[in-house]
Design a protein around this motif. Structure first.
Motif, PDB file in Angstrom:
ATOM      1  N   ALA A  44       0.816  -1.212   0.000  1.00 47.41           N
ATOM      2  CA  ALA A  44       0.000   0.000   0.000  1.00 47.41           C
ATOM      3  C   ALA A  44       0.849   1.260   0.000  1.00 47.41           C
ATOM      4  O   ALA A  44       0.488   2.268  -0.624  1.00 47.41           O
ATOM      5  CB  ALA A  44      -0.938  -0.011   1.206  1.00 47.41           C
ATOM      6  N   ASP A  45       2.004   1.234   0.699  1.00 48.58           N
ATOM      7  CA  ASP A  45       2.870   2.413   0.729  1.00 48.58           C
ATOM      8  C   ASP A  45       3.444   2.695  -0.654  1.00 48.58           C
ATOM      9  O   ASP A  45       3.478   3.838  -1.108  1.00 48.58           O
ATOM     10  CB  ASP A  45       4.005   2.199   1.731  1.00 48.58           C
ATOM     11  N   GLU A  46       3.862   1.632  -1.324  1.00 40.54           N
ATOM     12  CA  GLU A  46       4.437   1.812  -2.653  1.00 40.54           C
ATOM     13  C   GLU A  46       3.371   2.206  -3.679  1.00 40.54           C
ATOM     14  O   GLU A  46       3.600   3.058  -4.536  1.00 40.54           O
ATOM     15  CB  GLU A  46       5.110   0.510  -3.095  1.00 40.54           C
ATOM     16  N   MET A  47       2.182   1.590  -3.564  1.00 39.41           N
ATOM     17  CA  MET A  47       1.115   1.848  -4.521  1.00 39.41           C
ATOM     18  C   MET A  47       0.389   3.156  -4.230  1.00 39.41           C
ATOM     19  O   MET A  47      -0.278   3.712  -5.098  1.00 39.41           O
ATOM     20  CB  MET A  47       0.117   0.700  -4.525  1.00 39.41           C
ATOM     21  N   GLY A  48       0.499   3.641  -3.009  1.00 37.59           N
ATOM     22  CA  GLY A  48      -0.156   4.891  -2.651  1.00 37.59           C
ATOM     23  C   GLY A  48      -1.614   4.732  -2.296  1.00 37.59           C
ATOM     24  O   GLY A  48      -2.334   5.715  -2.108  1.00 37.59           O
ATOM     25  N   GLU A  49      -2.075   3.508  -2.183  1.00 38.37           N
ATOM     26  CA  GLU A  49      -3.468   3.250  -1.836  1.00 38.37           C
ATOM     27  C   GLU A  49      -3.628   1.794  -1.406  1.00 38.37           C
ATOM     28  O   GLU A  49      -2.760   0.959  -1.664  1.00 38.37           O
ATOM     29  CB  GLU A  49      -4.386   3.523  -3.030  1.00 38.37           C
ATOM     30  N   GLU A  50      -4.734   1.515  -0.735  1.00 39.96           N
ATOM     31  CA  GLU A  50      -5.021   0.152  -0.319  1.00 39.96           C
ATOM     32  C   GLU A  50      -5.448  -0.680  -1.526  1.00 39.96           C
ATOM     33  O   GLU A  50      -5.787  -0.146  -2.585  1.00 39.96           O
ATOM     34  CB  GLU A  50      -6.130   0.155   0.739  1.00 39.96           C
ATOM     35  N   PHE A  51      -5.424  -1.970  -1.341  1.00 41.38           N
ATOM     36  CA  PHE A  51      -5.861  -2.862  -2.421  1.00 41.38           C
ATOM     37  C   PHE A  51      -7.321  -2.556  -2.755  1.00 41.38           C
ATOM     38  O   PHE A  51      -8.145  -2.362  -1.860  1.00 41.38           O
ATOM     39  CB  PHE A  51      -5.721  -4.323  -2.003  1.00 41.38           C
ATOM     40  N   PRO A  52      -7.644  -2.466  -4.035  1.00 42.36           N
ATOM     41  CA  PRO A  52      -9.009  -2.082  -4.408  1.00 42.36           C
ATOM     42  C   PRO A  52     -10.056  -3.076  -3.925  1.00 42.36           C
ATOM     43  O   PRO A  52      -9.826  -4.284  -3.895  1.00 42.36           O
ATOM     44  CB  PRO A  52      -8.949  -2.041  -5.938  1.00 42.36           C
ATOM     45  N   ASP A  53     -11.189  -2.530  -3.554  1.00 45.39           N
ATOM     46  CA  ASP A  53     -12.333  -3.347  -3.157  1.00 45.39           C
ATOM     47  C   ASP A  53     -13.083  -3.746  -4.429  1.00 45.39           C
ATOM     48  O   ASP A  53     -13.782  -2.940  -5.030  1.00 45.39           O
ATOM     49  CB  ASP A  53     -13.240  -2.538  -2.222  1.00 45.39           C
ATOM     50  N   ILE A  54     -12.925  -4.988  -4.852  1.00 50.46           N
ATOM     51  CA  ILE A  54     -13.475  -5.443  -6.133  1.00 50.46           C
ATOM     52  C   ILE A  54     -14.833  -6.096  -5.917  1.00 50.46           C
ATOM     53  O   ILE A  54     -14.921  -7.155  -5.292  1.00 50.46           O
ATOM     54  CB  ILE A  54     -12.512  -6.432  -6.821  1.00 50.46           C
ATOM     55  N   PRO A  55     -15.894  -5.484  -6.406  1.00 50.69           N
ATOM     56  CA  PRO A  55     -17.222  -6.086  -6.260  1.00 50.69           C
ATOM     57  C   PRO A  55     -17.282  -7.463  -6.915  1.00 50.69           C
ATOM     58  O   PRO A  55     -16.636  -7.717  -7.929  1.00 50.69           O
ATOM     59  CB  PRO A  55     -18.137  -5.094  -6.980  1.00 50.69           C
ATOM     60  N   TYR A  56     -18.043  -8.348  -6.314  1.00 54.13           N
ATOM     61  CA  TYR A  56     -18.262  -9.721  -6.792  1.00 54.13           C
ATOM     62  C   TYR A  56     -17.016 -10.591  -6.689  1.00 54.13           C
ATOM     63  O   TYR A  56     -17.010 -11.710  -7.184  1.00 54.13           O
ATOM     64  CB  TYR A  56     -18.808  -9.735  -8.223  1.00 54.13           C
ATOM     65  N   SER A  57     -15.957 -10.077  -6.056  1.00 49.38           N
ATOM     66  CA  SER A  57     -14.793 -10.922  -5.810  1.00 49.38           C
ATOM     67  C   SER A  57     -15.122 -11.898  -4.684  1.00 49.38           C
ATOM     68  O   SER A  57     -16.133 -11.753  -3.982  1.00 49.38           O
ATOM     69  CB  SER A  57     -13.584 -10.073  -5.422  1.00 49.38           C
ATOM     70  N   ILE A  58     -14.274 -12.887  -4.509  1.00 47.74           N
ATOM     71  CA  ILE A  58     -14.493 -13.850  -3.438  1.00 47.74           C
ATOM     72  C   ILE A  58     -14.479 -13.139  -2.086  1.00 47.74           C
ATOM     73  O   ILE A  58     -15.290 -13.426  -1.205  1.00 47.74           O
ATOM     74  CB  ILE A  58     -13.421 -14.945  -3.492  1.00 47.74           C
ATOM     75  N   ALA A  59     -13.577 -12.168  -1.929  1.00 45.01           N
ATOM     76  CA  ALA A  59     -13.467 -11.439  -0.664  1.00 45.01           C
ATOM     77  C   ALA A  59     -14.719 -10.619  -0.365  1.00 45.01           C
ATOM     78  O   ALA A  59     -15.068 -10.395   0.790  1.00 45.01           O
ATOM     79  CB  ALA A  59     -12.243 -10.525  -0.695  1.00 45.01           C
TER      80      ALA A  59
END
Length: 298
Positions: free
Chosen positions: A190-205
């Motif tokens: 997240a520090d390198e990307m500048g943001e948290e992992f995207p919240d992907i609708p309909y993903s398993i998570a």
């Protein structure tokens, strides 16, 4: 830290689906020298609803049921049939039927709104989020573009629809453009990307499957609405995608009384054993719960 944001979404968008590869295939007319015979052959489908059942990852297939439209659309519907179809074809056709039903429902609410306040009428009908969101936002998240392997936004991740556990269909996340290597979310910095992992609708998570216990009607709404898979100009009352899914079925397992009130047709039980073997071949196969939704999507 900046957090990834995504535009508001609804589950299905008809305009996007028309641009989808499979959508283009599934919205064609059934045009051949026996077209009139085919329309007559499929006319009985107007008396049935389609109910999604299971998915089979080992064969890239889906099973579905035809349930009499005068009965609850549920797992144990009587006097119907069970069939198998190609995973991608079914997923795209099924969601397209839902899209047409969704648009028709919102259109009817607007046309029957006595005070011309569509927003208030949406809310009164219980479809505010669904219909008002459609009116206001043309740049919503569109799940159809990810049925096949596709890059997710501007990120170096790819997603596609998969059969997760023989019941639920989710978007799986991959590290390559061929969707062969699963992406390890723990590798996201997240520090390198500048943001948290995207919240992907309909993903398993997310916990939200693309389809689960939803039922769709095969009967066209009416001639003047020009709905039903852009199929209202033909002579029967059947939505085109229902015709195609039934016509392209792989195996059939119909109950003895399915055509009891329909002349000239008899039950096809040639695929009962094959469907059973498909179920047995899937490790951890799950039967759908006996209690299912009785509300159609239209």
């Amino acid at each position: 830290k900046a957090v990834a944001t995504f535009p508001s979404m609804k589950k299905f968008d008809a305009l996007q689906l028309q641009n989808n590869k499979f959508g283009k295939t599934l919205t064609r007319r059934l045009e051949d020298e026996n077209n009139d015979d085919e329309e007559e052959e499929y006319s009985f489908l107007s008396e049935f609803n389609i109910l999604y059942q299971n998915c089979f990852p080992s064969s890239n297939s889906i099973s579905f049921k035809l349930c009499p439209s005068n009965a609850d659309c549920k797992n144990g519907c009587e006097n119907g049939g069970e069939y198998t179809a190609d995973f991608d074809e079914f997923l795209d056709a099924f969601t397209e039927i839902q899209l047409d039903a969704h648009e028709y429902r919102c259109e009817m609410i607007r046309e029957n709104c006595e005070n011309d306040d569509a927003e208030a009428c949406y809310e009164a009908a219980g479809y505010y989020d669904e219909c008002y969101g459609q009116d206001q936002n043309d740049d919503e998240y569109k799940v159809q573009q990810y049925f096949e392997c596709a890059q997710y936004g501007e990120y170096d991740i790819w997603v596609k629809a998969i059969c997760y556990d023989t019941i639920n269909i989710h978007l799986a996340i991959y590290a390559d453009e061929d969707c062969e290597e699963e992406y390890d979310v723990d590798n996201w910095d997240a520090d390198e990307m500048g943001e948290e992992f995207p919240d992907i609708p309909y993903s398993i998570a997310s916990g939200d499957p693309i389809i689960y216990d939803q039922c769709v009607e095969c009967k066209e709404y009416s001639d003047e609405d020009n709905n039903g898979g852009n199929d209202a100009e033909d002579e029967n009352e059947v939505i085109e995608q229902c015709e195609q899914l039934f016509g392209d079925r792989t195996y059939s397992c119909e109950t003895e009384y399915m055509y009891e009130n329909i002349d000239g047709l008899s039950a096809d039980q040639s695929g009962c054993g094959k469907i059973q073997k498909m179920q047995q071949a899937e490790e951890g196969f799950q039967y759908q719960p006996s209690k299912r939704s009785s509300k159609s999507s239209s």
